[in-house]
Structures are given as structure tokens and as C-alpha cells.
Design an enzyme around this catalytic site. Structure first.
Site, short mmCIF file in Angstrom:
data_model
loop_
_atom_site.label_atom_id
_atom_site.label_comp_id
_atom_site.label_asym_id
_atom_site.label_seq_id
_atom_site.Cartn_x
_atom_site.Cartn_y
_atom_site.Cartn_z
N GLY A 11 -1.70 -18.45 20.84
CA GLY A 11 -2.38 -17.16 20.85
C GLY A 11 -2.36 -16.44 22.18
O GLY A 11 -3.20 -15.57 22.42
N SER A 12 -1.42 -16.76 23.05
CA SER A 12 -1.40 -16.07 24.36
C SER A 12 -1.13 -14.58 24.17
O SER A 12 -1.70 -13.75 24.87
CB SER A 12 -0.35 -16.70 25.28
OG SER A 12 0.96 -16.38 24.87
N ASN A 13 -0.29 -14.21 23.21
CA ASN A 13 -0.07 -12.78 22.95
C ASN A 13 -1.33 -12.14 22.38
O ASN A 13 -1.69 -11.02 22.74
CB ASN A 13 1.11 -12.59 21.99
CG ASN A 13 2.44 -12.69 22.70
OD1 ASN A 13 2.85 -11.78 23.40
ND2 ASN A 13 3.11 -13.82 22.55
N ASN A 101 6.07 -7.31 14.55
CA ASN A 101 6.27 -8.69 14.99
C ASN A 101 6.98 -8.67 16.34
O ASN A 101 7.66 -7.70 16.69
CB ASN A 101 7.13 -9.45 13.97
CG ASN A 101 7.33 -10.91 14.37
OD1 ASN A 101 6.40 -11.59 14.77
ND2 ASN A 101 8.57 -11.36 14.28
N HIS A 103 9.63 -11.08 18.60
CA HIS A 103 10.51 -12.24 18.51
C HIS A 103 11.06 -12.52 19.91
O HIS A 103 11.48 -11.57 20.60
CB HIS A 103 11.65 -11.97 17.52
CG HIS A 103 12.55 -13.15 17.35
ND1 HIS A 103 12.17 -14.26 16.63
CD2 HIS A 103 13.79 -13.39 17.82
CE1 HIS A 103 13.16 -15.14 16.67
NE2 HIS A 103 14.16 -14.64 17.38
N ASP A 144 12.39 -11.55 10.57
CA ASP A 144 13.03 -10.96 11.77
C ASP A 144 14.07 -9.91 11.42
O ASP A 144 15.13 -9.84 12.04
CB ASP A 144 13.69 -12.07 12.60
CG ASP A 144 12.67 -13.10 13.05
OD1 ASP A 144 13.08 -14.28 13.18
OD2 ASP A 144 11.50 -12.73 13.25
N GLU A 173 6.80 -10.53 26.91
CA GLU A 173 5.93 -10.35 25.73
C GLU A 173 4.57 -9.82 26.14
O GLU A 173 4.05 -8.85 25.59
CB GLU A 173 5.74 -11.70 25.01
CG GLU A 173 6.99 -12.24 24.41
CD GLU A 173 6.81 -13.64 23.85
OE1 GLU A 173 5.78 -14.28 24.13
OE2 GLU A 173 7.71 -14.09 23.12
#
Ligand code: GRF
Length: 186
Positions: A11-13, A101, A103, A144, A173
């Protein structure tokens, strides 16, 4: 505007996106959906006082349960951040062009089922690529595969390992995902 984050891992993003909107009145993360009991993102939700829902495979893929829930919660944008399940067609259709999303590679290469985390970086390195990066894209019924929103690149050096490349990618990111979310909601 209400943001729902789907995540399966650390969950860092998610944390970066939550932080980005802490001082903004235009949007906030109001829901976190996770498919992995014990995932780090659930601890983040708890710490941040954000409602977290553990999603079950059966209802997720075979009912409108979560579509209805997300509509009732008046979610404006669904942000996948390390979510490892494909998004079922009913959800893609109910939230057309409102699911994105990120990637950790330059799609269309190094994408698809199973290409996540260090598997991606190992494939990039063993292919002798001179650069890698991130792809932020709209989500459709395939892995993707939706329209690209942004790509940012980084170099791949001969001495890079999956770990050192992951670090460069993660920085991209964390830098860009919150900004793209803000841009899409404004
Ligand atoms: C990131 O590599 C992201 O690109 C991919 O899954 C990972 C999520 O990491 N979609 P985290 O759980 O946000 O730390």
C-alpha cells in the site's frame, strides 16, 4: 470527489495518494478495498481512519455487490494500486473511464497476468533493456490493456538488480500517481 483505492499489498502508493489529498478539499480517499487479509494496506487504512473492505472472490466476480457499494459510496474514481485481480466486466462498465491502474513497466511490454513486483523488473533486466518506467492507464476488461494516461521512464544500468530497479520505479510511482489522480479529478 471521492476516491476508492483497490490494493493487495503493502500500500505504499495508497499511502502517497492519501497523503496527497490530506491538505486538499477537492478530493479524498474515502474507501480502501483489499483482497488479501493482513495486507499492509489494511494497516494503513486503520491508521488513517479510512473504511477498508475485504473483498471476497465469489461476490466480486459473480455479483453486482461491490458495484452497488461503490455507487452508494458515490465513488468518483477507482484507483488500483497493486491490485492483483482482474477487474470484472460489470465494474469496468459501471465505472467506464473512471478506473485507473499503475504498472511498474513501460506497457505494452512486460504486462499481463503474473507480471507484477520483482517479476517485472527481473524480466526487464534479463531482456537487457536500457530503460524501464511506469505506465498509468485506464482499466478495461483485460490485464494492463486500457488507454495509456502517462508513462515516465528511468534508466536501467548494467549493475541494476530487480531491487535497485524497483526502487527507481517506486520513486516514479510515488511522484506521479497522486498528480495524475488530482489531474483526472479536477
Ligand atoms: C507497485 O509496483 C505498482 O506499480 C504495482 O503494484 C505495486 C504496488 O505497490 N501495481 P504498493 O502496494 O503500492 O507498495
Amino acid at each position: 470527489k471521492n476516491i476508492a483505492i483497490f490494493a493487495s499489498g503493502a500500500g505504499s502508493n495508497a499511502q502517497k495518494i492519501i497523503d496527497h489529498f490530506k491538505h486538499s478539499d477537492m478530493a479524498r480517499v474515502t474507501l480502501i478495498l483489499c483482497n488479501k487479509p493482513g495486507a499492509g494496506v489494511l494497516q494503513i487504512a486503520e491508521k488513517e481512519g479510512i473504511q477498508a473492505i475485504l473483498i471476497e472472490k465469489e461476490p466480486f466476480f459473480h455479483t453486482d455487490h461491490y458495484v452497488k457499494l461503490l455507487q452508494q459510496e458515490q465513488i468518483d474514481l477507482i484507483v488500483l494500486a497493486g491490485f492483483l485481480w482482474k477487474v470484472p466486466a460489470n465494474l469496468v462498465q459501471a465505472f467506464a473511464n473512471r478506473i485507473i491502474n499503475i504498472h511498474p513497466a513501460l506497457l505494452p511490454k512486460y504486462g499481463g497476468k503474473g507480471m507484477y513486483g520483482h517479476f517485472v523488473h527481473e524480466a526487464v533486466i534479463s531482456a537487457g533493456e536500457k530503460e524501464s518506467g511506469i505506465t498509468i492507464h485506464y482499466v478495461n476488461e483485460k490485464y494492463d490493456d486500457g488507454a495509456t494516461i502517462l508513462q515516465e521512464r528511468c534508466v536501467v544500468l548494467p549493475e541494476d538488480t530487480a531491487a535497485s530497479l524497483a526502487q527507481k520505479i517506486q520513486l516514479l510511482e510515488h511522484t506521479w500517481y497522486p498528480l495524475i489522480v488530482e489531474r483526472l479529478l479536477s
